[in-house]
Design an enzyme around this catalytic site. Structure first.
Site, PDB file in Angstrom:
ATOM      1  CG  HIS A  41      -1.745  -0.852   0.886  1.00 50.41           C
ATOM      2  ND1 HIS A  41      -2.186  -2.202   1.472  1.00 50.41           N
ATOM      3  CD2 HIS A  41      -3.133  -1.222  -0.413  1.00 50.41           C
ATOM      4  CE1 HIS A  41      -3.318  -3.075   0.535  1.00 50.41           C
ATOM      5  NE2 HIS A  41      -3.504  -2.296   0.090  1.00 50.41           N
ATOM      6  NE  ARG A  79      -6.183   0.466  -3.070  1.00 51.89           N
ATOM      7  CZ  ARG A  79      -5.367   0.885  -3.905  1.00 51.89           C
ATOM      8  NH1 ARG A  79      -5.233   2.421  -4.464  1.00 51.89           N
ATOM      9  NH2 ARG A  79      -5.567  -0.268  -5.116  1.00 51.89           N
ATOM     10  NE  ARG A 121     -11.667  -1.321  -1.256  1.00 57.21           N
ATOM     11  CZ  ARG A 121     -10.258  -1.089  -2.084  1.00 57.21           C
ATOM     12  NH1 ARG A 121     -10.017  -2.195  -2.968  1.00 57.21           N
ATOM     13  NH2 ARG A 121      -9.073  -0.778  -1.102  1.00 57.21           N
ATOM     14  CD  GLU A 179      -9.699  -7.392  -3.462  1.00 63.04           C
ATOM     15  OE1 GLU A 179      -8.988  -6.640  -3.639  1.00 63.04           O
ATOM     16  OE2 GLU A 179     -10.415  -7.070  -2.893  1.00 63.04           O
ATOM     17  CG  ASN A 224      -2.756  -4.563  -6.389  1.00 61.11           C
ATOM     18  OD1 ASN A 224      -2.703  -4.451  -7.451  1.00 61.11           O
ATOM     19  ND2 ASN A 224      -3.246  -3.274  -5.824  1.00 61.11           N
ATOM     20  CG  ASP A 225      -5.422  -7.980  -2.434  1.00 60.13           C
ATOM     21  OD1 ASP A 225      -4.287  -8.836  -1.648  1.00 60.13           O
ATOM     22  OD2 ASP A 225      -6.951  -7.349  -2.518  1.00 60.13           O
ATOM     23  NE  ARG A 268      -0.710  -5.160  -1.446  1.00 57.86           N
ATOM     24  CZ  ARG A 268      -2.281  -4.885  -2.143  1.00 57.86           C
ATOM     25  NH1 ARG A 268      -3.862  -5.811  -2.507  1.00 57.86           N
ATOM     26  NH2 ARG A 268      -3.009  -3.759  -2.610  1.00 57.86           N
ATOM     27  CB  CYS A 310      -9.405  -0.935  -9.534  1.00 61.93           C
ATOM     28  SG  CYS A 310     -10.144  -2.646  -8.876  1.00 61.93           S
TER      29      CYS A 310
HETATM   30  C1  PEP Z   1      -6.550  -5.175  -5.462  1.00 58.32           C
HETATM   31  O1  PEP Z   1      -6.585  -6.225  -4.209  1.00 58.32           O
HETATM   32  O2  PEP Z   1      -6.070  -4.910  -6.110  1.00 58.32           O
HETATM   33  C2  PEP Z   1      -6.913  -3.720  -4.979  1.00 58.32           C
HETATM   34  C3  PEP Z   1      -6.924  -2.718  -5.697  1.00 58.32           C
HETATM   35  O3  PEP Z   1      -6.965  -2.880  -3.729  1.00 58.32           O
HETATM   36  P1  PEP Z   1      -6.165  -2.994  -2.800  1.00 58.32           P
HETATM   37  O4  PEP Z   1      -5.217  -1.971  -3.574  1.00 58.32           O
HETATM   38  O5  PEP Z   1      -6.880  -1.632  -2.165  1.00 58.32           O
HETATM   39  O6  PEP Z   1      -6.106  -4.139  -1.930  1.00 58.32           O
HETATM   40 MG    MG Z   2      -7.643  -5.832  -2.449  1.00 50.53          MG
END
Ligand code: PEP
Ligand code: MG
Length: 578
Positions: free
Chosen positions: A190, A297, A333, A432, A455-456, A466, A503
């Site tokens: 993050h 977010r 979200r 995700e 990402n997840d 990650r 996203c």
């Molecule tokens: C993701 O997981 O790709 C996502 C956009 O959410 P975050 O990065 O906030 O977990």
């Molecule tokens: Mg995520």
């Protein structure tokens, strides 16, 4: 001059003095100081002792600890802090070794503690815990001071740290903080995401490096190549100043695309939305040519304020974001706390494996009060524009149904009080987890849109943390498994005729845009500073080229082949973006 290689997570070049930030629970690295700084560091150590004594006196005098064992423990701490020989040992160490006050305190106290631990007498060996406690007390004052100084910066710096929490990263003053370099972290941690949103160059996963930066070090952060240079020589510095100028020219040229559509050369329209963490960032999305918000977010409302946000806090934040995009989509979200995004105030008993634990929608479904408060605010904001709600980390149909049921409950509550809301507000979910990706056809039948959180999705599909620098090279969207899972979700969403966007960070990575378009994606949501560059790519390709590329990728069976093919494809069309 020292050159370190890490992962570039936010593009751009920063050149400024390095400031090292230590985290409270982290080993304090040895950092040298100049002769001229010795007196200042000795004085900092003395001040920390004075402050620790003051706060201990204050705590010990509280009614609740007037009696008993705690008072005895505090008395031991106090004797230690007031011991002149001990204090002198620390100031002598700074004087002789030319190190920071933090390092001297930590090194001396840890030496004493390990000496105690080695003594074969339980009473004495247990005293080691007291020594660690005293170390913490002193460091709190020393590092606290540093935090204060960060808030009152008056010159440009680049921040160097073992790791930064999302809240720390977001709270830095952008006028003075020009770049980040961290030892830990991964491509989509993050901290990486926030630095990209803030448009601040950043490199993570650098391994042990904080000890290499002294108080006078000049540091170059090259977020494009993932390189950090400490104390560059004249020639390197000159080259980087030129390079930084070229980049700012390129960025300036891209800004001219602001009012042009994100449309391929063969006229296929793509929608570019922005990812935001704070409502005030919506304006930056609009300024960069974004057509709405694809991912708000909202957990940052919980992370930043300290206390749990009220319904009004939520509502005001959403209203502010919607005000900028009153006719365009704003996807809110629901809070996605947990894993590396969990505020101390609502932390449960520590979990052994928080990434697989009580996080995100799971947390909301078990904490109904908090969830309903947020849903009420989202519903109230839904009359202000094209507001859509999205649930994160949904793993199965059951969870989606439960979340929707609670949303209906909240609607009924609002009906009772005649509070207006949009009863047709679109409801979507993030894809995700492999579980939701594999059952996307069922999920698509019961919601209005998907947003793929790569990402997840990559983290859970490849079993690669990650945020862990030790495995960051394994984290890749070019793995055949990821390509296949993406293709399958896109197919299911298109077949069901529901909305679909991507996203995760892949949506802002120049190398993946052609592949995503070729697989059928037509909406991308990304950090605002990246919107112009991604638009430029879209405007430079044809869907024909993208489809052909996606077909070729589908025949490859290794991450390296896929990565090379994608890189070659975009570098032939737009060499300056790679
Ligand atoms: C993701 O997981 O790709 C996502 C956009 O959410 P975050 O990065 O906030 O977990
Ligand atoms: Mg995520």
């Amino acid at each position: 001059m020292e050159i370190r290689k890490g992962i570039g997570v936010s593009p751009g070049i920063a050149i400024a003095k390095g400031v090292v930030i230590d985290s409270k629970d982290y080993r304090i690295p040895r950092r040298s100081i100049l002769d001229s700084q010795r007196d200042k560091e000795i004085q900092r150590a003395r001040n920390a002792f004075a402050a620790a004594i003051r706060s201990l006196t204050e705590i010990s005098s509280r009614k609740t600890i007037e009696e008993g064992k705690i008072k005895d423990i505090f008395a031991v701490h106090m004797r230690f802090l007031q011991d002149k020989t001990f204090r002198k040992r620390i100031t002598d160490f700074i004087d002789k070794e030319r190190v920071t006050a933090e390092y001297a305190v930590s090194a001396i106290l840890r030496e004493i503690a390990s000496h105690f631990e080695g003594i074969d007498d339980p009473y004495i060996s247990e005293r080691a815990a007291d020594i660690y406690d005293i170390e913490k007390r002193l460091l709190t004052h020393l590092l606290g001071k540093m935090r204060e100084e960060m808030e009152h910066l008056r010159e440009e710096v680049v921040v160097v740290a073992h790791d930064l929490t999302p809240t720390q990263t977001a709270s830095f003053n952008k006028t003075f903080v020009k770049g980040f370099a961290t030892e830990a972290g991964g491509r989509t941690s993050h901290t990486a995401i926030i630095s990209k949103t803030m448009g601040i160059p950043a490199v993570v996963a650098l391994g042990d490096m904080t000890s290499a930066v002294t108080a006078e070090s000049l540091v170059i952060i090259d977020g494009n190549r993932g390189v950090v240079i400490i104390d560059p020589d004249e020639e390197t510095l000159r080259q980087y100043r030129n390079y930084a100028q070229q980049i700012s020219l390129f960025v300036h040229q891209l800004d001219e695309l602001k009012d042009k559509p994100a449309q391929t050369k063969d006229d296929v329209r793509v929608q570019l939305l922005g990812n935001i963490e704070f409502p005030e960032e919506s304006q930056a999305v609009a300024d960069k040519g974004g057509e709405g918000i694809g991912l708000y977010r909202t957990e940052f409302l919980y992370l930043y304020g300290g206390a749990e946000p009220t319904e009004e806090d939520h509502y005001q934040a959403y209203a502010q974001a919607v005000k900028v995009f009153s006719r365009q989509p704003v996807v809110i979200r629901t809070m996605d706390l947990g894993a590396d995004k969990l505020p101390q105030t609502i932390r449960q008993a520590p979990e052994t494996n928080p990434v697989l634990g009580l996080r995100s929608i799971r947390y909301c479904l078990q904490n109904m009060g908090l969830f309903k408060t947020q849903l009420r605010a989202i519903l109230r904001a839904s009359v202000l524009g094209d507001v859509r709600v999205m649930f994160p980390l949904v793993t199965n149909l059951q969870e989606l149904r439960q979340a929707k049921m609670i949303l209906r409950d909240v609607m009924e509550d609002l009906d009772e009080y005649a509070v207006p809301y949009n009863a047709k507000m679109p409801v979507g979910i993030m894809i995700e987890t492999p579980s939701s990706a594999l059952t996307a056809n069922h999920l698509a039948a019961e919601c209005d849109f998907f947003s793929i959180g790569t990402n997840d999705l990559i983290q859970y599909t490849l079993a690669v943390d990650r945020g862990n620098e030790h495995v960051s090279l394994l984290f890749s969207a070019a793995e055949p498994a990821i390509v296949r899972i993406l293709r399958s979700v896109i197919h299911d969403a298109n077949k069901a005729g529901i909305g679909l966007s991507v996203c995760g960070e892949v949506a802002s990575d120049p190398e993946y845009i052609m592949l995503l378009l070729g697989m059928g994606v037509r909406t991308l949501s990304l950090a605002s500073p990246m919107i112009p560059e991604i638009k430029k790519i879209i405007r430079s390709v044809t869907i024909e080229q993208c489809n052909a590329l996606a077909r070729r990728v589908a025949t490859l069976d290794s991450q390296r082949q896929i990565k090379n093919l994608l890189r070659d494809a975009i570098s032939q069309i737009l060499p300056e973006t790679v």
